[in-house]
Write an enzyme that holds these catalytic residues in place. Structure first.
Site, mmCIF file in Angstrom:
data_model
loop_
_atom_site.group_PDB
_atom_site.id
_atom_site.type_symbol
_atom_site.label_atom_id
_atom_site.label_comp_id
_atom_site.label_asym_id
_atom_site.label_seq_id
_atom_site.Cartn_x
_atom_site.Cartn_y
_atom_site.Cartn_z
ATOM 1 N N GLY A 103 5.459 -5.800 16.259
ATOM 2 C CA GLY A 103 6.647 -5.798 17.102
ATOM 3 C C GLY A 103 6.354 -6.343 18.493
ATOM 4 N N SER A 142 0.871 -4.135 18.037
ATOM 5 C CA SER A 142 1.753 -3.996 16.879
ATOM 6 C C SER A 142 2.444 -5.336 16.656
ATOM 7 C CB SER A 142 2.795 -2.915 17.146
ATOM 8 O OG SER A 142 3.676 -3.350 18.157
ATOM 9 N N HIS A 178 -2.533 1.183 16.639
ATOM 10 C CA HIS A 178 -1.660 0.688 17.703
ATOM 11 C C HIS A 178 -1.465 1.755 18.767
ATOM 12 C CE1 HIS A 178 -0.993 -2.534 15.010
ATOM 13 N NE2 HIS A 178 -0.216 -1.857 14.184
ATOM 14 N N ASN A 217 3.628 -7.723 6.520
ATOM 15 C CA ASN A 217 2.243 -7.318 6.625
ATOM 16 C C ASN A 217 1.616 -7.476 5.229
ATOM 17 O OD1 ASN A 217 -0.154 -5.860 6.808
ATOM 18 N ND2 ASN A 217 0.722 -4.514 8.367
ATOM 19 N N PRO A 218 0.492 -8.196 5.128
ATOM 20 C CA PRO A 218 -0.100 -8.407 3.802
ATOM 21 C C PRO A 218 -0.302 -7.100 3.023
ATOM 22 C CG PRO A 218 -1.207 -9.776 5.401
ATOM 23 C CD PRO A 218 -0.249 -8.904 6.175
ATOM 24 N N SER A 219 -0.536 -5.998 3.734
ATOM 25 C CA SER A 219 -0.740 -4.740 3.012
ATOM 26 C C SER A 219 0.533 -4.307 2.284
ATOM 27 C CB SER A 219 -1.193 -3.645 3.973
ATOM 28 O OG SER A 219 -0.137 -3.292 4.840
ATOM 29 N N ASN A 242 7.919 -6.520 9.507
ATOM 30 C CA ASN A 242 7.360 -5.782 8.380
ATOM 31 C C ASN A 242 8.331 -5.584 7.216
ATOM 32 O OD1 ASN A 242 5.067 -5.736 9.848
ATOM 33 N ND2 ASN A 242 5.149 -3.580 10.434
#
Ligand SMILES: *[C@@H]1O[C@H](CO)[C@@H](O)[C@H](O)[C@H]1NC(C)=O
Ligand SMILES: *[C@@H]1O[C@H](CO)[C@@H](O)[C@H](O)[C@H]1NC(C)=O
Ligand SMILES: *[C@@H]1O[C@H](CO)[C@@H](O)[C@H](O)[C@H]1NC(C)=O
Ligand SMILES: *[C@@H]1O[C@H](CO)[C@@H](O)[C@H](O)[C@H]1NC(C)=O
Ligand SMILES: *[C@@H]1O[C@H](CO)[C@@H](O)[C@H](O)[C@H]1NC(C)=O
Length: 359
Positions: A287, A285, A333, A199-201, A179
């Site tokens: 991770g 997640s 998550h 993350n695209p967000s 991220n």
């Protein structure tokens, strides 16, 4: 096909036995605190503690974490030894169900003209047209069969703050970060990076979707050297254009640092695999996804910065991330259940968790 079905049946039986065992050992016996001093190489105390942790099915029912933290503290004081047999079981199982040669979309696993189905929005598909095909690498950058030596997967947990783990992280052969994290904490998180997920967000949230100035994004990416950026364009429809913009931004402004697209089928297979093996969160997640990748690809996996609790092992408050204290969105998550799984694997000698200071 028959072979696969037989394998599936075997996995199901193994799972059933596992669940049976969990139910049998639901209330683990109290452990006596040992009186002898360290090291306790293969001591009965440590192996008993490991068994007890592996027998824990869930953290959900726990009201008072004091005892759990005490056990984690003790297990971290026990010498960690790898179990190559158990490690191979995970490797083979993951490779069979989630073949990591599908991790990234490449020309080897994807044809011009085919359709990709989105990972989460299953009704949506994306045609692999010339524009998309031209963005794809021939193969994964390290080929299909490469095994890495020691890999570090670095989570962003506040537990890393003041950990002095940077030097140790830098000694790994392959360093995975998650991220798009800040890198100006090098004594705690190191400087070496090989693969960094975005993350695209984050592209929308912090860089205005790369519609205006793109330099801040490129500058931040440069902090990872030439590490690959990995993004998932085909989990949600809204992510596709954002991911493409990341690709073109890097291609134009920092061509030496590549962008890789995570394959939606890989993520789907991975989440199905872990769901069958007890992970019930809405989504894994990133991770946990990348730890799974590392388990398949690396000889040894070291995990840093994974700690989903608001206190450390000495009951001191810990921030959410090593760089801020912004809480994660709730309900997506199941970080503490994922953590328990990592703790199981630590206890079984499959990977090594680091949750305290490194010196
Ligand atoms: C939690 O458990 C510990 C030891 O098992 C005990 O000393 C402590 O009082 C408990 N705390 C609460 C809030 O119940
Ligand atoms: C290593 O793992 C295998 C497979 O689970 C197990 O049978 C064996 O007892 C383990 N060895 C040690 C030393 O724990
Ligand atoms: C994994 O994928 C590669 C390339 O697509 C293939 O050669 C290999 O046989 C696959 N392995 C398994 C276990 O499915
Ligand atoms: C980390 O160290 C700094 C300075 O050494 C100190 O001010 C800070 O309180 C420490 N933070 C934590 C979480 O221990
Ligand atoms: C790292 O950079 C961020 C923003 O650029 C800043 O807020 C933070 O204080 C910096 N932290 C350190 C330890 O330099």
């Amino acid at each position: 096909m028959a072979n696969r079905r037989r394998r599936l049946k075997l996995v199901l039986i193994v799972c059933a036995i596992g669940i049976g065992l969990f139910i049998l050992i639901r209330s683990p016996p109290e452990i006596e605190t040992p009186t002898e001093s360290f090291p306790r190489e293969q001591s009965p105390y440590c192996s008993k503690l490991c068994d007890q942790i592996v027998a824990m099915k869930s953290l959900k029912g726990i009201q008072n974490f004091t005892k759990f933290f005490l056990e984690v503290k003790e297990i971290m004081r026990c010498p960690w030894t790898s179990n190559l047999t158990q490690q191979m079981i995970y490797k083979t199982d993951l490779h069979t169900h989630c073949n990591s040669s599908m991790l990234f979309i490449t020309r080897e696993n994807t044809k011009l003209g085919q359709r990709l189905t989105y990972e989460v929005e299953r009704k949506a598909t994306k045609l692999v047209d010339k524009i998309l095909y031209d963005m794809l690498p021939e193969t994964a950058p390290w080929g299909t069969s490469r095994q890495f030596g020691r890999c570090a997967v670095v989570g962003n947990g506040g537990i890393l703050k003041n950990s002095s783990c940077g030097e140790k992280i830098n000694t790994a052969d392959f360093v995975i970060r998650l991220n798009f994290p800040p890198m100006n904490y090098s004594s705690d998180v190191g400087v070496k990076s090989s693969l960094v997920t975005i993350n695209p967000s984050q592209v929308t949230g912090s860089f205005m979707g790369l519609c205006n100035s793109r330099k801040p994004f490129v500058d931040k990416a440069a902090a990872y050297g030439n590490a690959y950026l990995a993004i998932s364009p085909f989990s949600y429809v809204i992510s596709t254009d954002l991911s493409f913009r990341v690709f073109y931004t890097m291609k134009e402004m920092r061509p030496q640092q590549g962008v890789l697209y995570i394959h939606p089928d890989y993520l789907l297979m991975l989440s199905r695999y872990w769901r069958k093996n007890g992970q019930t969160g809405l989504r894994l997640s990133s991770g946990f996804m990348l730890v799974s990748v590392a388990l398949e690809l690396c000889e040894k996996v070291d995990i840093y910065g994974f700690w989903p609790f608001p206190m450390d092992l000495s009951q001191q408050p810990v921030s959410n991330h090593y760089y801020d204290n912004v809480a994660a969105k709730q309900g997506v998550h199941q970080m503490s259940e994922e953590f328990l799984k990592l703790l199981h694997m630590h206890s079984q000698g499959v990977l090594q968790l680091h949750v305290g200071k490194c010196q």
